[in-house]
Design an enzyme around this catalytic site. Structure first.
Site, mmCIF file in Angstrom:
data_model
loop_
_atom_site.group_PDB
_atom_site.id
_atom_site.type_symbol
_atom_site.label_atom_id
_atom_site.label_comp_id
_atom_site.label_asym_id
_atom_site.label_seq_id
_atom_site.Cartn_x
_atom_site.Cartn_y
_atom_site.Cartn_z
ATOM 1 N N PHE A 242 1.012 -1.460 0.247
ATOM 2 C CA PHE A 242 -0.240 -0.009 0.261
ATOM 3 C C PHE A 242 0.719 1.231 0.051
ATOM 4 C CE2 PHE A 242 0.036 2.338 3.451
ATOM 5 C CZ PHE A 242 0.983 1.000 5.249
ATOM 6 N N LYS A 243 1.961 1.016 0.245
ATOM 7 C CA LYS A 243 2.977 2.263 0.472
ATOM 8 C C LYS A 243 3.584 3.034 -0.995
ATOM 9 C CE LYS A 243 5.154 1.038 4.960
ATOM 10 N NZ LYS A 243 4.897 -0.498 4.871
ATOM 11 N N ASP A 244 2.932 2.003 -1.995
ATOM 12 C CA ASP A 244 2.958 2.843 -2.985
ATOM 13 C C ASP A 244 2.082 4.016 -3.200
ATOM 14 O OD1 ASP A 244 5.063 0.954 -4.296
ATOM 15 O OD2 ASP A 244 3.705 -0.534 -5.100
#
Ligand SMILES: *Cc1c(COP(=O)(O)O)cnc(C)c1O
Length: 468
Positions: A111-113
């Site tokens: 999810f860090k993208d």
């Protein structure tokens, strides 16, 4: 929009300066001075918008005054165009009224993208305008490093140095960092552990002489822009499931309290969220606070969900600020005491307020694997260990069966094959865009666990591989 520090002493900044600032000069974290609030009618009118257009509407007030509407729209369109699923954040149903929000279709499968793809583009936009170059230094135990490098690889005005502990990250995680080529990308394997890497980043922020005047920027989740980007998918999920006319519950795998704090902000901005569940692994300082008002530092327990292996949660300070009526001096006092004693608790009425906002659960490795197996047996879906912790917490803490429950799916299971195999489930294959990852050429410099050596390396290579 103006931003103020959680410790009350640093000057207020605009969005552009907050983006470049990292920690405030008083040691606090920046938060918006006033949170935008949307009406139910306004939110309802966004139903059916493509992800990047919804993102524009949710985040526009935060960047107002620093980035024009036209530029911001274009940046957002580019940010999410590289995701492998056309829905960007699709919902997958696991059980009656229970969904996983799949946040792992970005380039590095976590999810860090969502935040770092945006952060890189925002930085480049602002730096281009200022005609300035910056250096980013970051430490990673896995997911953050690859997402930050992917987010910055096309930035003309950024050189990024990511340190990881040599031989202590998984092969997939390492290759996701070291196979991205570019003369502004610098992978450093440190002969030490993750804490050693993080200490060197902190020391470099504290004494920046080696940078010869080049600005140093942080990309960990203390950076406000990362939190901001994560607010959007709460709105996105709710709109898919009948919100804002009905409320939605969320269960969030949490380490540094970043992702769940974004959900808390979404609720304060007007999104009807009936329940927010803090789901931790054995490193459960947040669960100990929520369940017993004891935010006490413990030793680190390595787990099968390594991206949540933390001793203290940096973004928790942002919640403390609100719990204390936004009194920065009270927060500074609490955290100064915590720094020496390693212990923190708050007045009873403030803690009761926190209890009203959040439920919580700590899930150990055994229960994590059991949940991966349970979900696989029932649905054929393979969960990564972080997401499995979110599912376990959703099932154990759920208050209303009639309210849709959304678990944030924070990583693709292929990133964590050990946990999946321990659960007796076959680990999935790499998705098509990474299928040849293990054959790609790697570039990485191994350095001793020595601050001077690292700083010398940065100053020798910080200008697109040339000396600063
Ligand atoms: C970073 C990360 C988390 C924790 O997110 P926080 O914002 O620190 O709470 C959870 N799962 C995965 C896969 C991550 O990479």
């Amino acid at each position: 929009m103006r931003y103020i520090s959680t410790r009350g002493q640093a000057p207020a900044l605009n969005f552009e300066d907050v983006l470049l600032a990292g920690l405030a000069s008083d040691g606090g974290l920046y938060v918006p001075e006033n949170l935008p609030r949307f009406t139910v009618e306004e939110i309802a009118s966004w139903a059916g918008l493509p992800y990047h257009e919804l993102a524009f509407r949710v985040m526009r007030p935060f960047v107002a005054g620093s980035i024009s509407d036209a530029d911001f729209k274009q940046i957002l369109q580019e940010t999410y165009a590289g995701f492998a699923h056309s829905a960007i954040a699709p919902l997958k149903q696991l059980d009656a009224n229970e969904w996983v929000l799949e946040l792992f279709h970005g380039p590095t499968l976590a999810f860090k993208d969502f935040a770092l793809q945006l952060l890189g583009r925002l930085l480049d936009h602002v730096l281009q305008k200022r005609n300035e170059r910056v250096v980013i230094m970051g430490a990673t135990s896995g997911d953050t490093g690859s997402a930050a490098i992917e987010g910055c690889k096309a930035c003309d005005h950024v050189d990024i140095f990511i340190m990881h502990p040599h031989n202590r990250v998984s092969a997939v995680q390492r290759k996701q960092m070291t196979t991205i080529m570019g003369d502004n990308i610098h992978n450093i394997a440190i002969e030490g552990n993750f804490d050693d890497c993080q200490e060197m980043v902190k020391a470099s922020f504290a004494d920046q002489g080696f940078l010869k005047g080049t600005r140093l920027v942080a990309v960990n989740s203390i950076n406000w822009a990362r939190i901001m980007a994560q607010i959007v998918y709460y709105f996105h999920a709710a709109l898919q499931l009948g919100g804002p006319a009905r409320s939605i519950a969320f269960s969030v795998p949490t380490g540094n309290f970043g992702d769940i704090f974004a959900g808390y902000l979404a609720r304060n901005m007007g999104l009807p969220i009936s329940q927010l569940i803090v789901a931790t692994n054995r490193n459960d300082i947040l669960h100990r606070f929520m369940s017993g008002n004891r935010y006490d530092k413990d030793t680190l327990h390595p787990s099968l969900s390594p991206s949540m292996d933390i001793m203290v949660s940096s973004n928790f300070e942002r919640l403390l600020f609100d719990l204390h009526g936004r009194n920065g001096l009270a927060v500074a006092e609490l955290l100064d005491a915590f720094k020496t004693s390693g212990k923190l608790s708050v007045d009873d009425d403030r803690w009761c307020e926190a209890r009203k906002l959040f439920d919580s659960l700590a899930v150990d490795d055994e229960a994590t694997c059991a949940t991966i197996a349970e979900v696989y047996k029932a649905t054929g879906e393979v969960l990564d260990p972080h997401t499995a912790i979110g599912v376990r917490a959703a099932r154990d803490c759920r208050r209303h069966l009639a309210t849709p429950m959304v678990v944030l799916g924070t990583a693709h299971p292929v990133k964590f094959p050990d946990a999946v195999e321990k659960a007796g489930v076959q680990a999935p294959e790499l998705p098509a865009h990474l299928a040849d990852l293990h054959q790609r050429e790697e570039r990485c410099t191994v350095l001793a666990n020595d601050l001077k050596a690292v700083q010398q390396f940065v100053s020798q290579h910080g200008n697109r591989g040339k000396p600063l």
